[in-house]
Structure formats: C-alpha cells, structure tokens
Design a protein around this motif. Structure first.
Motif, PDB file in Angstrom:
ATOM      1  N   SER A  53       1.042  -1.255  -0.195  1.00 41.74           N
ATOM      2  CA  SER A  53      -0.029   0.023   0.066  1.00 41.74           C
ATOM      3  C   SER A  53       0.860   1.260  -0.150  1.00 41.74           C
ATOM      4  CB  SER A  53      -0.901  -0.127   1.247  1.00 41.74           C
ATOM      5  OG  SER A  53      -0.085   0.262   2.584  1.00 41.74           O
ATOM      6  N   SER A  54       2.134   1.130   0.199  1.00 42.57           N
ATOM      7  CA  SER A  54       3.001   2.349   0.315  1.00 42.57           C
ATOM      8  C   SER A  54       3.842   2.150  -0.983  1.00 42.57           C
ATOM      9  CB  SER A  54       4.114   1.994   1.378  1.00 42.57           C
ATOM     10  OG  SER A  54       3.359   2.317   2.509  1.00 42.57           O
ATOM     11  N   ASP A  55       4.666   3.299  -1.576  1.00 40.70           N
ATOM     12  CA  ASP A  55       5.501   3.419  -2.468  1.00 40.70           C
ATOM     13  C   ASP A  55       6.700   2.632  -2.033  1.00 40.70           C
ATOM     14  OD1 ASP A  55       7.470   4.256  -4.627  1.00 40.70           O
ATOM     15  OD2 ASP A  55       7.542   6.237  -3.732  1.00 40.70           O
TER      16      ASP A  55
ATOM     17  N   GLU B  80       6.765   5.883   2.670  1.00 43.11           N
ATOM     18  CA  GLU B  80       7.465   7.137   2.124  1.00 43.11           C
ATOM     19  C   GLU B  80       8.052   7.869   3.223  1.00 43.11           C
ATOM     20  OE1 GLU B  80       4.397   5.685   1.307  1.00 43.11           O
ATOM     21  OE2 GLU B  80       3.809   5.879  -0.394  1.00 43.11           O
TER      22      GLU B  80
ATOM     23  N   THR C  44      -0.679   2.358   6.193  1.00 45.10           N
ATOM     24  CA  THR C  44      -0.599   2.786   5.083  1.00 45.10           C
ATOM     25  C   THR C  44       0.122   3.865   4.700  1.00 45.10           C
ATOM     26  OG1 THR C  44      -3.010   1.917   5.004  1.00 45.10           O
ATOM     27  CG2 THR C  44      -2.440   3.280   3.060  1.00 45.10           C
ATOM     28  N   ASN C  45       1.101   3.852   3.613  1.00 37.71           N
ATOM     29  CA  ASN C  45       1.620   5.052   3.138  1.00 37.71           C
ATOM     30  C   ASN C  45       2.823   5.362   4.176  1.00 37.71           C
ATOM     31  OD1 ASN C  45       0.267   5.071   0.585  1.00 37.71           O
ATOM     32  ND2 ASN C  45      -1.238   6.342   1.698  1.00 37.71           N
TER      33      ASN C  45
END
Length: 180
Positions: free
Chosen positions: A28-30, A102, A98-99
């Motif tokens: 769900s993250s980069d 980054e 989530t996320n």
C-alpha cells in the motif's frame, strides 16, 4: 532497482492465514526505495505459494525458499541477502500503516540515528494478537546501545518495532557469520 534505502526482512513459517494481509499492508506504500525480502522457512502450508504470487506481481518483493532453520537463522539469511542501508524485521503476521514507507524512507535518508523506534498498536483479528507499526518515536540511541534495545523493557523486546542501520550488524556477537 537501484540500491534500496530500506530492506524489509520477513521470515515466514506456516502463516498462510496472515501473510497476505501483511504483504498487502506493505504494497500500500511506495516501494521505489525499498526491497522486501520474504523468506519461506520450510513452511508446509500455502505460505510459499502466497509469497511467489506477490513476488511475481511486485518487483520489489523478493521470494526466498529455504529449509526450516528457525526465525533467527532466517533473519540472518535475510541480512546476508539484503542490500539496503537500513534493516526492518517485520513478522509475517504484522501490518504496517498505509503509506508509512514514504515517510520512513525520507526520514532515514536525512537522519544520523542508528536505530529508529516505533510505538505500536495492538488489535485483535481472528483471536490472534497482531501488532501494527504506527507512530514515529524520535529518540537518539547510539550504536553501542542499539542492540541493547532488543532486551531493554523500555523499548519493548520486539525486533519489528525498530529499524536498524545495517552497519550495526557487522562484526557483532549476534551475527558473526556476517563479518566475512
């Protein structure tokens, strides 16, 4: 992929009921500056099939399959294979926010810390405790005290609520085979 900033190491043994949720939370993250090493430690359930499914779909997820040798040996195996400057051990039944990757990568690029600590949130799912790495804790710990955080009750004795500079594992008593 260029050399990653962060290597996430996930030892896996018979966790088919939780593994997919763990991997979904990570993707769900980069992942552009992250490698995810998922190491099957001789599972007899469908864990390896799940790992392969994700590694075929996501180039940053790397699947390894080896004979069962226990979680410590599996983490050591992951350390040997990892390329990142930072190491994060996540258990296969953990979820990450989530996320968050980054934010973590940017923080790790610009920090002089040796260990990065998380607060944690515990929640119930299928009657099993699962922990979520969540809030950033900014506390300076020098390299000499970094490994002591694993046994210091002030920091919780989990490896997954900490991100370590990989250089801390070189030439230590914890992982002597990495000194080669």
């Amino acid at each position: 992929m260029k050399k990653p900033i962060l290597s996430i190491i996930i030892p896996v043994y018979n966790v088919q009921d939780y593994l997919e949720d763990c991997l979904k939370s990570i993707i769900s993250s980069d992942l552009s500056q992250v490698e995810v090493l998922v190491i099957n430690d001789g599972s007899t359930d469908s864990s390896l099939k799940i790992i392969k499914k994700y590694s075929e779909k996501y180039s940053h997820i790397i699947c390894y399959d080896k004979e069962n040798s226990g979680v410590s040996a599996t983490r050591n195996f992951g350390l040997k294979k990892s390329r990142g400057k930072w190491i994060w051990f996540i258990d296969s039944d953990d979820l990450i926010k989530t996320n968050i990757l980054e934010r973590l990568v940017q923080f790790l690029i610009n920090t002089d810390l040796d260990v990065f600590l998380f607060q944690l949130t515990m929640f119930q799912k299928k009657v099993t405790n699962i922990y979520q790495n969540d809030t950033l804790v900014k506390e300076k710990i020098n390299r000499y005290d970094a490994m002591k955080t694993l046994i210091n009750p002030k920091y919780a004795s989990f490896s997954w609520n900490k991100i370590f500079k990989k250089s801390l594992f070189s030439n230590t008593l914890f992982l002597p085979e990495l000194s080669n």
